[in-house]
Design a protein around this motif. Sequence first.
Motif, PDB file in Angstrom:
ATOM      1  N   ASN B 361       0.829  -1.196   0.000  1.00 21.18           N
ATOM      2  CA  ASN B 361       0.000   0.000   0.000  1.00 21.18           C
ATOM      3  C   ASN B 361       0.876   1.263   0.000  1.00 21.18           C
ATOM      4  N   LEU B 362       1.954   1.222   0.781  1.00 24.68           N
ATOM      5  CA  LEU B 362       2.900   2.345   0.790  1.00 24.68           C
ATOM      6  C   LEU B 362       3.511   2.550  -0.595  1.00 24.68           C
ATOM      7  N   LEU B 363       3.887   1.443  -1.204  1.00 23.95           N
ATOM      8  CA  LEU B 363       4.487   1.493  -2.537  1.00 23.95           C
ATOM      9  C   LEU B 363       3.513   2.146  -3.522  1.00 23.95           C
ATOM     10  N   ASN B 364       2.252   1.815  -3.338  1.00 24.31           N
ATOM     11  CA  ASN B 364       1.202   2.394  -4.171  1.00 24.31           C
ATOM     12  C   ASN B 364       1.049   3.888  -3.935  1.00 24.31           C
ATOM     13  N   ILE B 365       1.104   4.287  -2.664  1.00 22.41           N
ATOM     14  CA  ILE B 365       0.986   5.710  -2.336  1.00 22.41           C
ATOM     15  C   ILE B 365       2.172   6.468  -2.929  1.00 22.41           C
ATOM     16  N   LEU B 366       3.325   5.797  -2.953  1.00 24.74           N
ATOM     17  CA  LEU B 366       4.533   6.465  -3.445  1.00 24.74           C
ATOM     18  C   LEU B 366       4.677   6.373  -4.963  1.00 24.74           C
ATOM     19  N   ASN B 367       3.639   5.896  -5.631  1.00 22.18           N
ATOM     20  CA  ASN B 367       3.679   5.740  -7.080  1.00 22.18           C
ATOM     21  C   ASN B 367       3.586   7.097  -7.767  1.00 22.18           C
ATOM     22  N   GLY B 368       4.723   7.605  -8.193  1.00 23.53           N
ATOM     23  CA  GLY B 368       4.723   8.870  -8.920  1.00 23.53           C
ATOM     24  C   GLY B 368       4.937  10.059  -8.009  1.00 23.53           C
ATOM     25  N   PRO B 369       5.511  11.126  -8.557  1.00 22.37           N
ATOM     26  CA  PRO B 369       5.865  12.297  -7.750  1.00 22.37           C
ATOM     27  C   PRO B 369       4.640  12.972  -7.140  1.00 22.37           C
ATOM     28  N   ILE B 370       3.534  13.001  -7.871  1.00 22.25           N
ATOM     29  CA  ILE B 370       2.356  13.709  -7.382  1.00 22.25           C
ATOM     30  C   ILE B 370       1.817  13.020  -6.131  1.00 22.25           C
ATOM     31  N   ASN B 371       1.738  11.685  -6.197  1.00 16.72           N
ATOM     32  CA  ASN B 371       1.224  10.928  -5.055  1.00 16.72           C
ATOM     33  C   ASN B 371       2.116  11.048  -3.833  1.00 16.72           C
ATOM     34  N   SER B 372       3.437  11.141  -4.072  1.00 12.66           N
ATOM     35  CA  SER B 372       4.373  11.139  -2.949  1.00 12.66           C
ATOM     36  C   SER B 372       4.154  12.311  -1.996  1.00 12.66           C
ATOM     37  N   VAL B 373       3.501  13.347  -2.476  1.00  7.26           N
ATOM     38  CA  VAL B 373       3.239  14.519  -1.633  1.00  7.26           C
ATOM     39  C   VAL B 373       2.509  14.103  -0.351  1.00  7.26           C
ATOM     40  N   GLU B 374       1.636  13.096  -0.465  1.00 11.13           N
ATOM     41  CA  GLU B 374       0.884  12.625   0.696  1.00 11.13           C
ATOM     42  C   GLU B 374       1.799  12.297   1.878  1.00 11.13           C
ATOM     43  N   LEU B 375       2.887  11.589   1.586  1.00 12.45           N
ATOM     44  CA  LEU B 375       3.778  11.187   2.675  1.00 12.45           C
ATOM     45  C   LEU B 375       4.714  12.302   3.106  1.00 12.45           C
ATOM     46  N   ILE B 376       5.136  13.106   2.133  1.00 13.57           N
ATOM     47  CA  ILE B 376       6.025  14.216   2.496  1.00 13.57           C
ATOM     48  C   ILE B 376       5.280  15.187   3.429  1.00 13.57           C
ATOM     49  N   ARG B 377       3.979  15.371   3.161  1.00 17.36           N
ATOM     50  CA  ARG B 377       3.188  16.267   4.009  1.00 17.36           C
ATOM     51  C   ARG B 377       3.215  15.805   5.463  1.00 17.36           C
ATOM     52  N   LEU B 378       3.061  14.496   5.631  1.00 19.49           N
ATOM     53  CA  LEU B 378       3.050  13.925   6.970  1.00 19.49           C
ATOM     54  C   LEU B 378       4.324  14.300   7.722  1.00 19.49           C
ATOM     55  N   LEU B 379       5.459  14.119   7.039  1.00 18.91           N
ATOM     56  CA  LEU B 379       6.739  14.451   7.671  1.00 18.91           C
ATOM     57  C   LEU B 379       6.817  15.941   7.960  1.00 18.91           C
ATOM     58  N   SER B 380       6.351  16.752   7.004  1.00 19.85           N
ATOM     59  CA  SER B 380       6.494  18.204   7.160  1.00 19.85           C
ATOM     60  C   SER B 380       5.612  18.713   8.298  1.00 19.85           C
ATOM     61  N   ILE B 381       4.430  18.145   8.451  1.00 24.97           N
ATOM     62  CA  ILE B 381       3.530  18.632   9.501  1.00 24.97           C
ATOM     63  C   ILE B 381       4.052  18.269  10.886  1.00 24.97           C
ATOM     64  N   TYR B 382       4.639  17.089  10.990  1.00 22.35           N
ATOM     65  CA  TYR B 382       5.180  16.678  12.283  1.00 22.35           C
ATOM     66  C   TYR B 382       6.608  17.158  12.503  1.00 22.35           C
ATOM     67  N   GLY B 383       7.191  17.766  11.467  1.00 28.82           N
ATOM     68  CA  GLY B 383       8.584  18.163  11.574  1.00 28.82           C
ATOM     69  C   GLY B 383       9.507  16.961  11.693  1.00 28.82           C
ATOM     70  N   LEU B 384       9.132  15.843  11.065  1.00 30.98           N
ATOM     71  CA  LEU B 384       9.939  14.625  11.152  1.00 30.98           C
ATOM     72  C   LEU B 384      10.879  14.535   9.958  1.00 30.98           C
ATOM     73  N   ASP B 385      11.927  13.735  10.088  1.00 30.69           N
ATOM     74  CA  ASP B 385      12.786  13.529   8.928  1.00 30.69           C
ATOM     75  C   ASP B 385      12.560  12.126   8.374  1.00 30.69           C
TER      76      ASP B 385
END
Lengths: 413, 425
Positions: B361-385
Motif C-alpha cells: 500500500n505504501l508502494l502504491n501511495i509512493l507511485n509517482g511524484p504527485i502521489n508522494s506529496v501525501e507522505l512528504i506532508r506527513l513528515l512536514s507537519i510533524y517536523g519529522l525527517d
Amino acid sequence: MVKFEKFELENGLKVILNQDDQAPLVAFNLLYNVGSRNEDPQKTGLAHLFEHLMFTGTKMAPDFDTPIQMAGGENNAFTNTDITNYYITVPSENLEIACWLEADRMEHLKLGKRAFDVQKKVVLEEFKETTLNKPFGDVWHHISDMCYKIHPYKWPTIGLAPEHVQAITREDAIDFYGTYYQPDNAIISISGQFHMDETVNMIRKWFGSIKNSSRFSVSQVLQDEKLFTGAQSREVLADVPNDAVFLAYKMPGRAHSDYYAFDLMSDILGRGRSSRLHQRLVKEHTLFSNATAYITGTVDPGLFVVEGNLMKKVTPEEGITAFENELEQLKQEKIQMEELEKLKNKMESSILFSETNISNKAMNLAQYELLGDAGMINRQIELYRAVSAEDIQRVANQIFVPENCSRLLYLKK
Amino acid sequence: MQYSLGDIPVISPFKHVPFPDFQLDYLSNGIPVYSLPNNDYGVLKMEVNVFAGRFFEEKQAVSRTCANLLREGTKARTSAEIARDIDFYGASMQMMGGMDVIKLELYSMTRHFEKVLPVAADVLTAPLFPENELVKYIKRTIQKLQNDLSKNDILAFRALTENIFGLDHPYGYNTKEETLKKISTQDLRNHFLQTFYAENFSVILAGGFPEYFLSILEEAFGHIPKREKVITRPLPTVTGQQINTRIEGKQKYQSSVKLGVRMFDRTHPDYIGLYFTSTLLGGYFGSRLMQNIREDKGLTYDIYSSVDCMRMDGYFMISAEVDNKSVDQTLSEIRIELKKLAEEPVEQEELELVRNYIKGNLLNILNGPINSVELIRLLSIYGLDKTFYDEFIRGIDSIDAKVINELAGKYLDFDNLSLIICGVR
C-alpha cells in the motif's frame, strides 16, 4: 506521449504493454467488453453482480484476494453500462501472480452456490447503500428511463430494482460467464516497471491456451432507437433536504467525431470555478448551492446533463429557466477565443495528470483499444485542440431542442 | 490452461520500499520547502500547509470559513478574477480547512507554473474577506450542511467525534447553522493575522518545475513576515467519554453503525502497532471484519476500521452501513472479533499478509511524484525527517502475534468504545 506495444494472441485476446519506470510497481488491467448494456431487460444488475462473483475463487485459487495481498498488491473492479474492468497493482517482481490469477478466473471460476448467495446479499446491501438509502440515490433510474425507450441504457448498472437482482439465479450467472468472459472479448493492458520479453512470454504462457467457448457472438448489434425521444418531464417527491433539477439531452456516442466538441461544451458550463454555471448561477445569482454539467461518454449515444441543487426559496421553474437561458446562449453566441483556450488548457492539463498514474494509464489504454485503437491515447490533446467555436455552436443547436429534452424535478416532500 | 499446483508462481518476498529522495531548503524567512523533481510528465503539484486549522482557531468554524474565503477576493483580484486566472492556464487550486492546517493545493502544467503561482501567493498573503462573499458562502454552506444532516452516516460520525473528544474540543465539535451565522469578516481577518505568519508555513513541490524554483518561491512567499513571539496553544481538554448514542435517522433502508475511542497521535510508541492491529482487523479487503461480516455473512457492502491521527491526538473507529434488521448481529460479530483479537494467537501467515499489504500500500501511495506529496506532508507537519519512515517500516516488520493481543486488550475492548447507531428503529 505514452509509448506502448500491442499484440493479439491466437484466441483473440488483445494485449497492450506500456513501460513506465517511475516505481517498482505494475498495474495490470483486464477489461471485459460487457456491461449492463448486455443485460436481459428482465434480469438487470447481472453484469455488476457478476463482477462480485469474479472474486469468489477457483479450484487453484480458492480466495482471489489473498495471494494478491500477500504479494503486496491491491485490486478492485468496476462495472458500468459498457464494460467490466478489473485492475491489480502489484510490486513488479510479482507481476506473474496477477497474470496467473486473472487467467485462472477467466477460465476456471467455480461459481459455488454459497458464494453466489452471499454476494447477492452483499449486492443487495450495496443497492440499498448507493441507491435506496441515499438522498437523490435513484435520480439515474429516472433520467435513464426517460431518455431511453428501448436501449439497455434505460436502467442503471446497479439494476432496475432490487427484485431483479434478487431473482437472478446461479444458472444465469454461469450462462453470463460462458457468454462474455472469453479471451476474444477481453483486453489486457499493463503499465509500469517490467521486462518486456519476459512479460510477453508470461502472458502467452498463462492466457495463450485459453479457448473461446462462447455460444454466440458477443458483438451483438443493439437495437437502435431514435436519437430524440420527445420532450419528457417528470416530478419526483421524496424525503430530500432540498429541491434539485436535472436536464438531460441525448448526444452521439464516444466514437463520434463531435464527441470532443460536446465534451468541451459541458466544460464551458460546469468545469472549474470560473465555469458559467458556477460564476453566474451559484455565485452571482445564488440560485443554486451547486450546479454543473457533464456528459456520460458512453459507447452508444449518451447524455449531456445539466444539474443543480436549488437554494431555498428558488422555485424549480426559476432553476430550469436559468439553465435553459445558458443553453440558449450556447446556441446563439459563439464562444470567445479566450474561454475556448481556457477549456483546452484545462483538458490538456487533466490528460497530462492522468498519465502520471500507472493505473489510470493502463485503464485508459484498454478503453481506447476497445474504441478501436489504443493509440488514440496520444491524439486526445490534439483532437480537443482542433475543436472550434463554430463546432460548439453547431452541436449546441443540434441537441438543445425541445424534442430532445428530458427534465427531472426532484423535490422535497 | 490446465495446470497443477506446482505451476503456481511463487510470491517474491518484499524488496525495500524506497522513500522519495526529496530535498529540503528554506526561504529567507525560514519557510521550509520540500521538493521532489520529476519532469517526465510536464505537470506538478504544489502544496502549501499553514498551521491555521481548527486547532488554532478562537471561535468555532472560523478556520474552515477562512480557508474557503481566502480565494474570494484579494487586494489585487476579485473572486471571479482569481478563478479565471487559475482556470485559464488549465490549473486547478483547492483550499481546505482541516483539523490542524489550512491547505492550498495547486495542480499545474509545468509550462504555466510561473503564471499561476502568483495567484496562489496572492490568496495566501493578501486576502480581503469581502462581506458580500461571506454572506453568500454562509448561505451556500448552510444548505450543504442541511443536506449532510439528512445522511445517517454523517449524523453518526458527528455524534462519535463529540463522544470521543467533547463538544468544545477542536477535534470534537461539529459545525451547526448557528455556528456559521455567528462568523463575521472580522473573525476571519483576526484568524488570518494570528496564524498566517512564516513560522506556520511549509511548502511542498513535486513533479516538473524549473531549476530556479527557490527564487520564484522566494518571490511568492519569502516576504511573509515572521512573528517575534510565536503563539502557542495550550492543549485543549478532552471531555469526551464512552457513551452509547442512538439517533433517529432519515434514511430508511440501512442504519449507520460506528464504534470509536480516543487514541493518540502518530508519535506515540504504540502507534505503529495499533495501525497494524487495526489493518488486520478491518483495514483491507482480506481483513477479519470484511471477511466475516461481508464475505461470509453478507450483512454489509462495506465495513472497516481505521486509526485516524491529527497532530495532537487521534482516534480508532469501526464503521459500517447495514440493514436495520442486521444491526444486532453485526454488533455481536464485531464483539466476537475484538475478543478474538485480544485473546487468540494470530497465525504467522496472517501477520505476513498484513505486513505485505501495508508495505504494498505504501508502494502504491509512493507511485509517482504527485502521489508522494501525501507522505512528504506527513513528515512536514510533524517536523519529522526521513528516518521516521524507516522506523515505520522496521516497526511493521517487527510486529508479532503477542503485540497484537496486547494492544487489542489494552485499547480495543468492545465495552470501552462509544457506540453510535443512526437509523430507523
